[in-house]
Design a protein around this motif. Sequence first.
Motif, PDB file in Angstrom:
ATOM      1  N   ASP A 198      78.421-115.208  42.394  1.00 41.80           N
ATOM      2  CA  ASP A 198      78.585-116.353  41.512  1.00 41.80           C
ATOM      3  C   ASP A 198      78.211-117.657  42.219  1.00 41.80           C
ATOM      4  OD1 ASP A 198      79.328-118.149  39.574  1.00 41.80           O
ATOM      5  OD2 ASP A 198      81.423-117.498  39.453  1.00 41.80           O
ATOM      6  N   ARG A 199      76.950-118.078  42.067  1.00 41.76           N
ATOM      7  CA  ARG A 199      76.460-119.362  42.589  1.00 41.76           C
ATOM      8  C   ARG A 199      76.815-119.538  44.069  1.00 41.76           C
ATOM      9  NH1 ARG A 199      79.046-123.173  38.121  1.00 41.76           N
ATOM     10  NH2 ARG A 199      80.699-121.632  38.488  1.00 41.76           N
ATOM     11  N   LEU A 200      76.480-118.549  44.836  1.00 43.50           N
ATOM     12  CA  LEU A 200      76.841-118.505  46.256  1.00 43.50           C
ATOM     13  C   LEU A 200      75.837-119.292  47.093  1.00 43.50           C
ATOM     14  CD1 LEU A 200      79.026-117.163  48.005  1.00 43.50           C
ATOM     15  CD2 LEU A 200      77.508-115.194  48.234  1.00 43.50           C
ATOM     16  N   THR A 201      76.348-120.131  47.978  1.00 43.30           N
ATOM     17  CA  THR A 201      75.505-120.924  48.873  1.00 43.30           C
ATOM     18  C   THR A 201      76.082-120.880  50.283  1.00 43.30           C
ATOM     19  OG1 THR A 201      74.758-122.453  47.144  1.00 43.30           O
ATOM     20  CG2 THR A 201      74.627-123.228  49.413  1.00 43.30           C
ATOM     21  N   LYS A 209      80.010-108.819  48.796  1.00 41.93           N
ATOM     22  CA  LYS A 209      79.333-108.861  50.106  1.00 41.93           C
ATOM     23  C   LYS A 209      78.105-107.954  50.133  1.00 41.93           C
ATOM     24  CE  LYS A 209      82.828-107.468  52.554  1.00 41.93           C
ATOM     25  NZ  LYS A 209      83.713-107.125  51.409  1.00 41.93           N
ATOM     26  N   SER A 210      78.277-106.691  49.748  1.00 44.12           N
ATOM     27  CA  SER A 210      77.157-105.752  49.801  1.00 44.12           C
ATOM     28  C   SER A 210      76.057-106.162  48.828  1.00 44.12           C
ATOM     29  CB  SER A 210      77.635-104.332  49.484  1.00 44.12           C
ATOM     30  OG  SER A 210      78.505-103.861  50.494  1.00 44.12           O
ATOM     31  N   THR A 211      76.443-106.649  47.652  1.00 45.42           N
ATOM     32  CA  THR A 211      75.452-107.116  46.685  1.00 45.42           C
ATOM     33  C   THR A 211      74.650-108.273  47.260  1.00 45.42           C
ATOM     34  OG1 THR A 211      76.839-106.449  44.817  1.00 45.42           O
ATOM     35  CG2 THR A 211      75.110-108.061  44.370  1.00 45.42           C
ATOM     36  N   THR A 212      75.332-109.199  47.929  1.00 46.84           N
ATOM     37  CA  THR A 212      74.639-110.336  48.532  1.00 46.84           C
ATOM     38  C   THR A 212      73.641-109.870  49.580  1.00 46.84           C
ATOM     39  OG1 THR A 212      76.552-111.776  48.149  1.00 46.84           O
ATOM     40  CG2 THR A 212      74.956-112.478  49.819  1.00 46.84           C
ATOM     41  N   MET A 213      74.045-108.920  50.411  1.00 45.23           N
ATOM     42  CA  MET A 213      73.129-108.409  51.432  1.00 45.23           C
ATOM     43  C   MET A 213      71.921-107.722  50.807  1.00 45.23           C
ATOM     44  SD  MET A 213      75.635-106.976  54.453  1.00 45.23           S
ATOM     45  CE  MET A 213      75.600-107.899  55.983  1.00 45.23           C
ATOM     46  N   ARG A 214      72.134-106.998  49.739  1.00 44.64           N
ATOM     47  CA  ARG A 214      71.020-106.350  49.045  1.00 44.64           C
ATOM     48  C   ARG A 214      70.068-107.395  48.469  1.00 44.64           C
ATOM     49  NH1 ARG A 214      70.970-101.162  47.642  1.00 44.64           N
ATOM     50  NH2 ARG A 214      69.871-101.672  45.703  1.00 44.64           N
ATOM     51  N   LEU A 215      70.606-108.477  47.968  1.00 44.80           N
ATOM     52  CA  LEU A 215      69.769-109.545  47.422  1.00 44.80           C
ATOM     53  C   LEU A 215      68.952-110.224  48.528  1.00 44.80           C
ATOM     54  CD1 LEU A 215      72.360-111.092  44.944  1.00 44.80           C
ATOM     55  CD2 LEU A 215      70.275-109.869  44.308  1.00 44.80           C
ATOM     56  N   VAL A 216      69.575-110.442  49.685  1.00 46.70           N
ATOM     57  CA  VAL A 216      68.865-111.040  50.816  1.00 46.70           C
ATOM     58  C   VAL A 216      67.694-110.152  51.242  1.00 46.70           C
ATOM     59  CG1 VAL A 216      69.045-111.691  53.253  1.00 46.70           C
ATOM     60  CG2 VAL A 216      70.860-112.338  51.656  1.00 46.70           C
ATOM     61  N   LEU A 217      67.908-108.823  51.186  1.00 53.23           N
ATOM     62  CA  LEU A 217      66.899-107.867  51.647  1.00 53.23           C
ATOM     63  C   LEU A 217      65.926-107.435  50.556  1.00 53.23           C
ATOM     64  CD1 LEU A 217      69.266-105.676  53.827  1.00 53.23           C
ATOM     65  CD2 LEU A 217      67.472-107.223  54.655  1.00 53.23           C
ATOM     66  N   GLY A 218      65.982-108.077  49.408  1.00 49.24           N
ATOM     67  CA  GLY A 218      65.034-107.766  48.344  1.00 49.24           C
ATOM     68  C   GLY A 218      65.251-106.419  47.686  1.00 49.24           C
ATOM     69  N   LEU A 219      66.420-105.801  47.888  1.00 45.85           N
ATOM     70  CA  LEU A 219      66.709-104.506  47.270  1.00 45.85           C
ATOM     71  C   LEU A 219      67.215-104.661  45.843  1.00 45.85           C
ATOM     72  CD1 LEU A 219      68.448-102.796  50.315  1.00 45.85           C
ATOM     73  CD2 LEU A 219      66.108-102.460  49.493  1.00 45.85           C
ATOM     74  N   ASP A 220      67.515-105.874  45.466  1.00 45.71           N
ATOM     75  CA  ASP A 220      67.923-106.196  44.106  1.00 45.71           C
ATOM     76  C   ASP A 220      67.413-107.594  43.796  1.00 45.71           C
ATOM     77  OD1 ASP A 220      69.085-105.741  41.655  1.00 45.71           O
ATOM     78  OD2 ASP A 220      71.038-105.185  42.483  1.00 45.71           O
ATOM     79  N   ARG A 221      67.235-107.888  42.517  1.00 45.78           N
ATOM     80  CA  ARG A 221      66.710-109.197  42.126  1.00 45.78           C
ATOM     81  C   ARG A 221      67.846-110.065  41.603  1.00 45.78           C
ATOM     82  NH1 ARG A 221      61.331-108.767  38.584  1.00 45.78           N
ATOM     83  NH2 ARG A 221      61.389-110.987  39.117  1.00 45.78           N
ATOM     84  N   PRO A 222      67.903-111.324  42.045  1.00 45.16           N
ATOM     85  CA  PRO A 222      68.979-112.202  41.579  1.00 45.16           C
ATOM     86  C   PRO A 222      68.798-112.597  40.121  1.00 45.16           C
ATOM     87  CG  PRO A 222      67.427-113.441  42.917  1.00 45.16           C
ATOM     88  CD  PRO A 222      67.004-112.000  42.998  1.00 45.16           C
ATOM     89  N   THR A 223      69.909-112.845  39.457  1.00 44.53           N
ATOM     90  CA  THR A 223      69.854-113.405  38.104  1.00 44.53           C
ATOM     91  C   THR A 223      69.365-114.843  38.176  1.00 44.53           C
ATOM     92  OG1 THR A 223      71.686-111.970  37.449  1.00 44.53           O
ATOM     93  CG2 THR A 223      71.215-113.867  36.035  1.00 44.53           C
ATOM     94  N   SER A 224      69.812-115.547  39.198  1.00 38.64           N
ATOM     95  CA  SER A 224      69.329-116.907  39.459  1.00 38.64           C
ATOM     96  C   SER A 224      69.627-117.248  40.918  1.00 38.64           C
ATOM     97  CB  SER A 224      70.009-117.928  38.530  1.00 38.64           C
ATOM     98  OG  SER A 224      71.411-117.936  38.734  1.00 38.64           O
TER      99      SER A 224
END
Length: 306
Positions: A20-23, A42-57
């Motif tokens: 949720d709007r993490l910075t 936490k795990s979702t954030t790491m996956r987003l950093v590594l391009g394994l999932d696409r952010p909603t925004s």
Amino acid sequence: MTSIDVRDLTKEYGGRRAVDRLTFGVRPGHVTGFLGPNGAGKSTTMRLVLGLDRPTSGTATIGGRAYTELRDPLRRVGALLDAGAAHGSRSARDHLRALAVSNRIPAHRVDTVLERTGLAAVARRRVRTFSLGMRQRLGIAAALLGDPEVVLLDEPANGLDPEGIVWIRTLLRDLAAQGRAVLVSSHLMNETAAFADHLVIVGRGRLLADAPVREFIHARLRPRVRIRTTDPAALGGLLTRHGHDASQDADGTWTVRHARVDDIGRLVARAGVPVLELTAQEATLEEAYLDLTAAEAEFTAQPQEA
């Protein structure tokens, strides 16, 4: 050197907002502990950093670029998210060789990381014969294979024995000392306090804290003093008269909250109260973390009624 930058990162799954709007940022030369209750994102954030999932925004970048835009990404970023990712029928050496060839990494790096992770003696054994701790070491070896500037590790101490935990602590500090940006997710508070310079704490997908370790602890919890005397009643009266927040334990020892050793020492010395013990009690990361996240856990056990 390269940093990780997360800006207004949001990820939704079917209407549920996991992030949720993490910075926050992970800077070179530091080990950043990434903490939060189960389900915190936490795990979702790491996956987003590594391009394994696409952010909603929002964005998650490494050195200013998305992971998917990096050339030779394994040589820029090393990651351990799942210790069971290696094929069980391959040997440890063959697993690392395949990664090296497919990512244009020099072959000599395989032996380097096997030595560094303590797996050289078992390099020819099949991965399916490995214990959980050995699989963790192999996952860390794979993360370090490309000699990356950025390292992300999810629960790297999982399955390690005491010697292994000391080893991973030293490894993380060494990686940071070499100027790398290191992000480590962990549930082990004492270990995180031992290796981390900085903390990023999340709850229900939101940022709860972003601060150096000692600064975070001192901001959440005040220091305490433990004092033991041959005359507990006199000590209790003295502390009360001077407005101290104090309580007596079953063994007669007093705990004085929001106080410092020097102040209490001078007070009892002037009053002539005999002292057997006078000790500063530093707050721990675990205490500060639980104080912050008490209302953020997704699953909380309720106390049983007698």
